[in-house]
Structures are given as structure tokens and as C-alpha cells.
Design an enzyme around this catalytic site. Structure first.
Site, PDB file in Angstrom:
ATOM      1  N   SER A 100       0.826  -1.205   0.000  1.00  0.00           N
ATOM      2  CA  SER A 100       0.000   0.000   0.000  1.00  0.00           C
ATOM      3  C   SER A 100       0.862   1.259   0.000  1.00  0.00           C
ATOM      4  CB  SER A 100      -0.956  -0.044   1.201  1.00  0.00           C
ATOM      5  OG  SER A 100      -1.970   0.919   1.083  1.00  0.00           O
ATOM      6  N   ASP A 201     -10.254  -4.853  -3.957  1.00  0.00           N
ATOM      7  CA  ASP A 201      -9.512  -4.068  -2.968  1.00  0.00           C
ATOM      8  C   ASP A 201     -10.407  -2.908  -2.565  1.00  0.00           C
ATOM      9  OD1 ASP A 201      -7.801  -2.278  -1.615  1.00  0.00           O
ATOM     10  OD2 ASP A 201      -6.067  -2.865  -2.818  1.00  0.00           O
ATOM     11  N   HIS A 231      -7.304  -5.995   0.435  1.00  0.00           N
ATOM     12  CA  HIS A 231      -6.172  -5.073   0.401  1.00  0.00           C
ATOM     13  C   HIS A 231      -4.920  -5.587   1.127  1.00  0.00           C
ATOM     14  CE1 HIS A 231      -4.013  -1.348   0.015  1.00  0.00           C
ATOM     15  NE2 HIS A 231      -3.879  -1.255   1.329  1.00  0.00           N
TER      16      HIS A 231
END
Length: 256
Positions: A100, A201, A231
């Protein structure tokens, strides 16, 4: 404030006898509002296969969301850079892995140090958002300190990433500013790149992967879809595929 036990940073030395006699390092970065806990199984897997590992806790993470709100992109990037330098001093090659926001920070490092990074492995990296609500952030951050968190987007039942219950808006604003500068510099990224992207996600939308793959100058840039994870895929059903895929990628490019 004291760091929560699951969020502690972690490092481990190399075992060159498992990596063809070479000392190779891997730097791992967690994501926004998360902690090293989300990357720990991956880090341990790579170390078991002989790689030196540095997994820092980014400033403001692993304590309280209020702490996070007093930090920003430059603080997070400085911490990651310091960890990279430590690895570089003891290793022949260094790879960088990020989840991320950690993926965005890894790309920033690769753009700034194009000759120093052997390769990048990114999991649901974030460099952009199409969420129109963020347009109100410049004003909203002066009125509201935090909004409900984005943690635990995990398909696998019973898994907790130990993220924050809220997102600090001042920190979020700094993140978006960091993304904007990074997007302009993605063409400076030349390192081989392996990008894992969850097909579902709820945190990072597909625009980030499109922008990254369409902008970097990497001669080898691959995307691998993850069909059974959300995610935080490093703790989800597809984690074994990420670990094994990254190991194969490291071995391929360390040989080069």
C-alpha cells in the site's frame, strides 16, 4: 508513546550460504495506519531463505492514530531511507518490498536512487485515489482530526492487522501531497518491478496500478492478479503466492 508489541520493527541478518554465497538484503515497508505486523510473515519467510531483512516501523504508526496525525510523508520516507542505508552498508544488493503506502514509499526510494535498488516487489501499492471525497480534505483537515479507519480489509476470516480505528486527516493530507510529487517522478524508476494487485480491494482503487505500470521506466515490470485476497494481501489467502513469487523474483534478479 510505547509501540504495541505486534507493531514492533524487525530485522534479521543474512545467511549467504542460502543465497549462493552472496549477502542480499530486503527492505520491507508497511502501509498507512498499519504496522510491521502486516509484513512480518513475509519478512520471516525471506529471512528463512537467507536474505537480510530490515522492516522499520514508520513514525506515527503502531501507537495511536493521534500520533500518526503529527507525522507526514517526509518522516515516513526518512525512516525508510535510514533502514535502506543500513542494509546497503552490509549487503551486495538490496531489494525493496512495500504494501500500500509502503509501495509508494518504495517507488519514491527507487526514483531517488535508480542505481541502488536491485528490484521492487509491491503489493497493492498506492500512489493515487479516485475518491472524490478527498477533494474536501484541504478544508476538512482543519475541522475534523480523524475519520473512520481503513484497516482490516482482509478476506480471510479471523485475521487482524492491528491497524488504527481512525485515519488522521493531517497525515492523510501529507500522504496525498507525497503521492502527487511521486507520480511526477515515476519515470525515474528503472528497477525491475513485480506488482501484486488484489482484484477486489476496498482501500486502493485500480488507478494506482495503472499509473505505476504506465509510468515507470523499468525494463521488467510485471503485474500478478490476486483473486482470493482484499487489500492487506500479505496476511490474506494469497500470502503464500506473494511470498513464493517474490522469492523467485529476488533469485532471478540477484543472479543478474
Amino acid at each position: 508513546m510505547d509501540t504495541l508489541d505486534p507493531a514492533r520493527p524487525w530485522s534479521a541478518i543474512a545467511r549467504p550460504e542460502l543465497t549462493g554465497g552472496r549477502t542480499i538484503g530486503v527492505l520491507l515497508s508497511h502501509g498507512f495506519t498499519g504496522s510491521p505486523f502486516s509484513m512480518r510473515p513475509w519478512a520471516e519467510f525471506l529471512n528463512e531463505h537467507g536474505y537480510a531483512v530490515e522492516m522499520p516501523r514508520l513514525p506515527g504508526h503502531g501507537t495511536t492514530w493521534q500520533d500518526l496525525n503529527s507525522t507526514g510523508w517526509d518522516d515516513w520516507y526518512a525512516e525508510l531511507t535510514a533502514a535502506f542505508v543500513r542494509l546497503q552498508q552490509s549487503c551486495e544488493q538490496v531489494f525493496v518490498c512495500g504494501l500500500s503506502m509502503g509501495g509508494g514509499l518504495a517507488l519514491r526510494l527507487a526514483a531517488d536512487r535508480p542505481g541502488d535498488i536491485a528490484g521492487l516487489v509491491l503489493v497493492n501499492p498506492a500512489v493515487n485515489s479516485t475518491n472524490k471525497q478527498l477533494l474536501a480534505l484541504p478544508v476538512l483537515k482543519h475541522v475534523v482530526k480523524g475519520l473512520p479507519g481503513i484497516g482490516n480489509d482482509i478476506k480471510k476470516k479471523g485475521v487482524d492487522e492491528y491497524g488504527y480505528p481512525k485515519v488522521g486527516l493531517r497525515a492523510l493530507s501529507s500522504l496525498l501531497a507525497g503521492w502527487k510529487a511521486l507520480r511526477a517522478d515515476l519515470g525515474k524508476v528503472k528497477a525491475p518491478l513485480l506488482l501484486f494487485r488484489s482484484t477486489v480491494d476496498h482501500v486502493v482503487d485500480p488507478s494506482s496500478a495503472r499509473i505505476i505500470l504506465g509510468s515507470v521506466a523499468s525494463a521488467d515490470a510485471r503485474e500478478v492478479p490476486l483473486t482470493d485476497s482484499f487489500h492487506v494481501a500479505t496476511l490474506d489467502n494469497d500470502a503464500p503466492a506473494i511470498f513464493e513469487g517474490s522469492l523467485a523474483f529476488l533469485r532471478e534478479h540477484a543472479a543478474v
